[in-house]
Design a protein around this motif. Structure first.
Motif: not given
Length: 333
Positions: A270-273, A296-298, A303-307, A328-333
């Motif tokens: 679900l997260l990847a989608a 959920a933190e694990r 999945a590569g998210w940064t705290a 948390y944040y994650k950059r895409l691309g």
């Protein structure tokens, strides 16, 4: 009442059910025989000794409410040679039809297949069997390239826990039951998702109705995975920032997996989608928050998210106790 489903490849009634299935099958193919003893050897072996024929497989039987003996069966063949598991021998006696036995058997077979971690399940059906074909299509099976070239034999396959984006009307259609039940289940399980326990089903449904309105406005996207019975087994939403200087950004919110569907990677899918959908629609940054030290933190870290940091006493858990939250944040691309 629902039929009773049990797993038992040695049930004394199973031989009769499989024998009846094969006799009707031979008649429909134009090669009718009068007795089980006259069946082709492979089919005769199934009817005479199901426990041996299906020793490596899952055999399910369905007993109608109020009845003593099973009146239906289905076999979930174990994966072989890297292939998906296959559903075979779905049969309900004529006198027990229109009571939901076939649907219940299929739902349990699909649940077992999903629980094995398989990405999909497959089956074959003769094209002239209109009712079974309609059932399979209603359960999400679609035609695929044939692995059995017998004339008039359809090869169908269904992804397990496939994730799709719901339209606003789709969200409304599932709001009162499936989606509301997911939210109630999450709160009952201790998840900090904005509500205190006990959460009334009507309150949960009202929240999803508002989410449907946001989906219609283009503010919130709702991605859902359907379980074997067609009801949502998991959901995640993507909320888009509407300010002029933040339209590159979105927030992952309400990632929920029903407790009965956990343990097979559905939350990760679900997260990847949601991440793929965000990137495909022009977002370059995602954020989220989750209760510190929660399971959920694990998932997010893997999945590569940064705290980005932790805020103490940010939100109450379902019991009303204030807990810290990690952003948390994650950059895409």
């Amino acid at each position: 009442m629902n039929p009773r489903i049990e797993e038992n490849r040695s049930h004394p009634r199973l031989a009769d059910l499989l024998g009846a299935y094969h006799l009707v099958n031979q008649e429909e193919k134009g090669t009718a025989v009068a007795t089980v003893a006259e069946l082709p050897a492979v089919y005769r072996a199934e009817a005479e000794d199901p426990a041996a024929a299906f020793a490596a497989d899952t055999v399910l039987l369905a007993t109608p409410d109020g009845a003593e003996e099973p009146a239906g069966c289905v076999v979930l063949k174990a994966p072989r040679d890297g292939r998906s598991p296959e559903i075979k021998r779905l049969w309900v006696t004529p006198g027990a039809r229109r009571k939901g036995l076939a649907k219940a058997l299929m739902a349990e077979a699909l649940r077992r297949a999903a629980g094995s971690g398989a990405p999909s399940v497959r089956l074959t059906v003769w094209s002239w069997r209109e009712e079974p074909v309609a059932l399979y299509r209603a359960l999400g099976f679609t035609a695929v390239a044939s692995w059995d070239d017998r004339p008039d034999l359809l090869c169908l396959e269904r992804p397990l826990d496939a994730v799709e984006r719901l339209s606003p009307d789709g969200v409304r259609a599932h709001a009162a039951e499936g989606l509301a039940e997911l939210l109630v289940d999450a709160v009952d399980g201790g998840a900090s998702v904005g509500f205190l326990a006990p959460l009334a089903i009507a309150e949960a449904a009202a929240w999803w109705s508002r989410a449907a309105d946001e989906a219609a406005e283009g503010v919130r996207d709702v991605l859902v995975a359907h379980g074997p019975d067609g009801r949502p087994s998991g959901v995640v939403t993507l909320v888009r920032t509407t300010t002029a200087n933040g339209r590159h950004r979105g927030e992952i919110a309400r990632l929920l997996v029903h407790r009965s569907a956990r343990g097979r990677g559905l939350g990760r899918r679900l997260l990847a989608a949601a991440e793929a959908h965000a990137a495909a629609t022009g977002l370059s940054l995602l954020v989220l928050d989750t209760q510190t030290d929660s399971p959920a933190e694990r998932l997010y870290r893997a999945a590569g998210w940064t705290a980005a940091g932790t805020v103490p006493d940010f939100a109450a858990d379902p019991t009303g106790v204030l807990r810290p939250t990690t952003l948390y944040y994650k950059r895409l691309g």
